[in-house]
Design an enzyme around this catalytic site. Structure first.
Site, mmCIF file in Angstrom:
data_model
loop_
_atom_site.group_PDB
_atom_site.id
_atom_site.type_symbol
_atom_site.label_atom_id
_atom_site.label_comp_id
_atom_site.label_asym_id
_atom_site.label_seq_id
_atom_site.Cartn_x
_atom_site.Cartn_y
_atom_site.Cartn_z
ATOM 1 N N GLU A 1 11.569 -14.121 -30.247
ATOM 2 C CA GLU A 1 11.169 -14.631 -28.932
ATOM 3 C C GLU A 1 9.762 -14.113 -28.647
ATOM 4 O OE1 GLU A 1 13.637 -13.781 -25.494
ATOM 5 O OE2 GLU A 1 12.206 -14.773 -24.163
ATOM 6 N N GLU B 1 12.395 -21.940 -24.056
ATOM 7 C CA GLU B 1 13.329 -21.290 -23.121
ATOM 8 C C GLU B 1 12.893 -21.559 -21.688
ATOM 9 O OE1 GLU B 1 14.027 -17.194 -23.945
ATOM 10 O OE2 GLU B 1 14.759 -17.606 -25.975
ATOM 11 N N ASP C 1 17.708 -20.126 -20.191
ATOM 12 C CA ASP C 1 17.574 -18.662 -20.199
ATOM 13 C C ASP C 1 18.279 -18.043 -18.996
ATOM 14 O OD1 ASP C 1 16.664 -16.244 -21.084
ATOM 15 O OD2 ASP C 1 14.539 -16.718 -20.931
ATOM 16 N N ASN D 1 8.657 -18.984 -23.901
ATOM 17 C CA ASN D 1 9.084 -19.025 -22.494
ATOM 18 C C ASN D 1 8.194 -19.945 -21.676
ATOM 19 O OD1 ASN D 1 11.299 -16.924 -22.041
ATOM 20 N ND2 ASN D 1 9.812 -15.851 -23.325
ATOM 21 N N GLU E 1 21.387 -11.737 -24.945
ATOM 22 C CA GLU E 1 20.172 -10.921 -24.907
ATOM 23 C C GLU E 1 20.504 -9.529 -24.379
ATOM 24 O OE1 GLU E 1 17.528 -13.308 -22.499
ATOM 25 O OE2 GLU E 1 18.402 -12.530 -20.658
HETATM 26 P P1 C2E Z 1 13.247 -12.931 -20.687
HETATM 27 O O1 C2E Z 1 12.777 -14.253 -21.150
HETATM 28 O O2 C2E Z 1 14.665 -12.829 -20.232
HETATM 29 O O3 C2E Z 1 12.934 -11.924 -21.865
HETATM 30 C C1 C2E Z 1 13.751 -10.869 -22.231
HETATM 31 C C2 C2E Z 1 13.293 -9.581 -21.590
HETATM 32 O O4 C2E Z 1 14.244 -8.560 -21.857
HETATM 33 C C3 C2E Z 1 11.973 -9.075 -22.154
HETATM 34 O O5 C2E Z 1 11.311 -8.386 -21.128
HETATM 35 C C4 C2E Z 1 12.435 -8.090 -23.217
HETATM 36 O O6 C2E Z 1 11.462 -7.123 -23.550
HETATM 37 C C5 C2E Z 1 13.621 -7.487 -22.510
HETATM 38 N N1 C2E Z 1 14.602 -6.942 -23.452
HETATM 39 C C6 C2E Z 1 14.953 -7.445 -24.645
HETATM 40 N N2 C2E Z 1 15.927 -6.721 -25.222
HETATM 41 C C7 C2E Z 1 16.222 -5.721 -24.353
HETATM 42 C C8 C2E Z 1 17.153 -4.641 -24.378
HETATM 43 O O7 C2E Z 1 17.924 -4.453 -25.316
HETATM 44 N N3 C2E Z 1 17.161 -3.823 -23.284
HETATM 45 C C9 C2E Z 1 16.326 -4.005 -22.227
HETATM 46 N N4 C2E Z 1 16.386 -3.150 -21.207
HETATM 47 N N5 C2E Z 1 15.421 -5.014 -22.175
HETATM 48 C C10 C2E Z 1 15.380 -5.861 -23.236
HETATM 49 P P2 C2E Z 1 9.768 -8.617 -20.836
HETATM 50 O O8 C2E Z 1 9.017 -8.764 -22.119
HETATM 51 O O9 C2E Z 1 9.323 -7.574 -19.853
HETATM 52 O O10 C2E Z 1 9.749 -10.031 -20.138
HETATM 53 C C11 C2E Z 1 10.283 -10.200 -18.855
HETATM 54 C C12 C2E Z 1 10.328 -11.644 -18.474
HETATM 55 O O11 C2E Z 1 9.027 -12.194 -18.306
HETATM 56 C C13 C2E Z 1 10.973 -12.524 -19.542
HETATM 57 O O12 C2E Z 1 12.365 -12.407 -19.459
HETATM 58 C C14 C2E Z 1 10.442 -13.896 -19.144
HETATM 59 O O13 C2E Z 1 11.212 -14.441 -18.085
HETATM 60 C C15 C2E Z 1 9.072 -13.566 -18.617
HETATM 61 N N6 C2E Z 1 8.093 -13.873 -19.668
HETATM 62 C C16 C2E Z 1 7.707 -13.126 -20.728
HETATM 63 N N7 C2E Z 1 6.751 -13.779 -21.449
HETATM 64 C C17 C2E Z 1 6.557 -14.962 -20.828
HETATM 65 C C18 C2E Z 1 5.686 -16.083 -21.074
HETATM 66 O O14 C2E Z 1 4.909 -16.136 -22.038
HETATM 67 N N8 C2E Z 1 5.781 -17.128 -20.181
HETATM 68 C C19 C2E Z 1 6.633 -17.120 -19.113
HETATM 69 N N9 C2E Z 1 6.654 -18.188 -18.302
HETATM 70 N N10 C2E Z 1 7.454 -16.097 -18.869
HETATM 71 C C20 C2E Z 1 7.413 -15.022 -19.701
HETATM 72 CA CA CA Z 2 13.308 -15.829 -22.492
HETATM 73 CA CA CA Z 3 16.466 -13.956 -20.554
#
Ligand code: C2E
Ligand code: CA
Ligand code: CA
Length: 382
Positions: free
Chosen positions: A50, A137, A167, A105, A224
């Site tokens: 991802e 997603e 998602d 995403n 996830e």
């Molecule tokens: P998401 O799409 O639900 O992505 C999964 C989030 O959970 C990611 O946080 C990831 O680092 C975190 N995660 C994955 N595995 C674990 C785990 O085992 N434990 C815990 N505590 N966390 C885990 P991240 O990278 O901070 O991203 C947060 C949200 O920001 C994402 O949730 C997504 O909704 C958004 N996002 C990230 N990149 C993009 C992007 O390029 N475009 C858009 N529109 N949204 C984005």
């Molecule tokens: Ca996602």
């Molecule tokens: Ca998610």
């Protein structure tokens, strides 16, 4: 530091402090993709990554998307940000083995932008990255039900060959209506349920219901936020297809992709007395498709081979006896098509299974494993 995989967080949705200038960051190309592994739960092997956005600030270091995505959405630069992230992500991923997919995403707001499919198409084409390897997603949101543009964007993306994932399933309101709003291929079970499922019965119920729902709608399911062996085991047991979380790997920058791909990955071993057995022993009111876990304990002691198949003739559950008869482990069977596990017998048994799937009860059917000359008696298929 670029390789600090724990980015700093600030209150989401707030105005950015003066020293964080997103327009300058866009101009200086400070946004970059990180890649988190997605694995096939049944085999433990890598299925793809991802793409997660990070802001590599020259002074502040790595800034998490929770800080800037809501601001980008509110202030109208989410499109530019997405373009910067995707361009780098497709370029970096073009060198990956072809069996690995990339999940990207898209903010629900971007489903207003009719140019989105063309932008994704152009970026992937420039990098030589196949559309069939892209999973888009979309976060569960009220928007997707009401935006007429969302449907045409989704259809266009699907026509290109991309797949769609819903998602954070279970967090938005009226989840079921979202599910039918767009032609989704995958369902991602939200991290909040996965993280609490080993302790909270309610979360287990939700997770098993979501997976059952996905299966009955013919969608692949992704869990996830898997952080522990026990959570991974439980998700595999419930029939979830893919897993993602710190247990399998944290998000990494592009330069660590190759190492992540070549890292040795092992199939999950289901230990005796492990999570699912605790579920079976507890008062766990699961829906019919998941009641299999409870039945396992009963059927393991039976002197006959038993399996439960889904509508696509994949093994959802089976006992040790049948696994031994087929010459493979229980884990090998889970999620695998019958055609793959007993190819020599499949042509003969398929019509009978189909009749059973149509509701017929078949009694005392006798078949022989051609290669082994062993007689298999199928007393009942229903
Ligand atoms: P998401 O799409 O639900 O992505 C999964 C989030 O959970 C990611 O946080 C990831 O680092 C975190 N995660 C994955 N595995 C674990 C785990 O085992 N434990 C815990 N505590 N966390 C885990 P991240 O990278 O901070 O991203 C947060 C949200 O920001 C994402 O949730 C997504 O909704 C958004 N996002 C990230 N990149 C993009 C992007 O390029 N475009 C858009 N529109 N949204 C984005
Ligand atoms: Ca996602
Ligand atoms: Ca998610």
């Amino acid at each position: 530091m670029i390789n600090d995989t724990t980015p700093c967080r600030m209150p989401a949705g707030k105005r950015l402090p003066e020293y964080l200038n997103p327009l300058r960051a866009l101009a200086e190309s400070q946004f970059m993709p990180f890649f988190q592994p997605l694995v096939t739960l049944r085999t433990g092997q890598l299925a793809g990554f991802e793409v997660l956005a990070r802001w590599q600030h020259p002074l502040e270091g790595l800034i998490s998307p929770g800080t800037f995505i809501p601001v980008a959405e509110r202030d109208g630069w989410i499109g530019q940000l997405t373009r910067q992230i995707l361009q780098k992500a497709f370029q970096a991923a073009a060198a990956l083995p072809e069996n690995l997919n990339l999940a990207i995403n898209i903010s629900p707001l971007q489903l207003r932008d009719l140019h989105l499919p063309e932008q994704i198409r152009a970026l992937a084409t420039d990098a030589g990255f196949a559309f069939s390897r892209i999973v888009v997603e979309i976060t569960e949101s009220a928007l997707i039900d009401t935006l007429p543009s969302a449907v045409s964007i989704a259809v266009e993306l699907k026509t290109l060959g991309c797949r769609l994932a819903l998602d954070d399933f279970g967090t938005g309101y009226s989840s079921l209506s979202h599910l039918q709003a767009l032609p989704f291929d995958k369902l991602k079970v939200d991290r909040s349920f996965v993280s609490s499922m080993t302790e909270k019965r309610e979360s287990r119920k939700i997770v098993s219901a979501v997976i059952g729902l996905g299966q009955s709608l013919g969608l692949r399911t992704v869990a996830e936020g898997i952080e522990t062996h026990e959570q991974a085991e439980m998700m595999l047991w419930l029939g979830c297809d893919f897993g993602q979380g710190y247990f399998y790997g944290r998000p990494v920058p592009a330069r660590d992709l190759a190492a992540c791909v070549s890292a040795k990955r092992e199939k999950l071993q289901i230990a005796q007395g492990s999570a699912w057995k605790k579920i079976s022993g507890s008062n766990f009111h699961v829906p019919p498709t998941q009641r299999l876990a409870q039945l396992q304990a009963v059927y393991d002691g039976a002197p006959v081979g038993l399996a439960f198949l889904d509508q696509n003739m994949r093994y959802m559950n089976l006992n040790q006896k049948l696994a031994d008869m087929n010459g493979a482990t229980i884990e090998d069977h889970l999620g695998s098509p019958v055609a793959e596990m007993i190819p020599e017998l499949f042509a003969t048994i398929e019509p009978h299974i189909r009749r059973a799937l149509d509701g017929e009860t078949l009694a005392d059917l006798r078949l022989t494993y051609p290669s082994r000359g062993k007689l298999v008696r199928c007393p009942t298929i229903q």
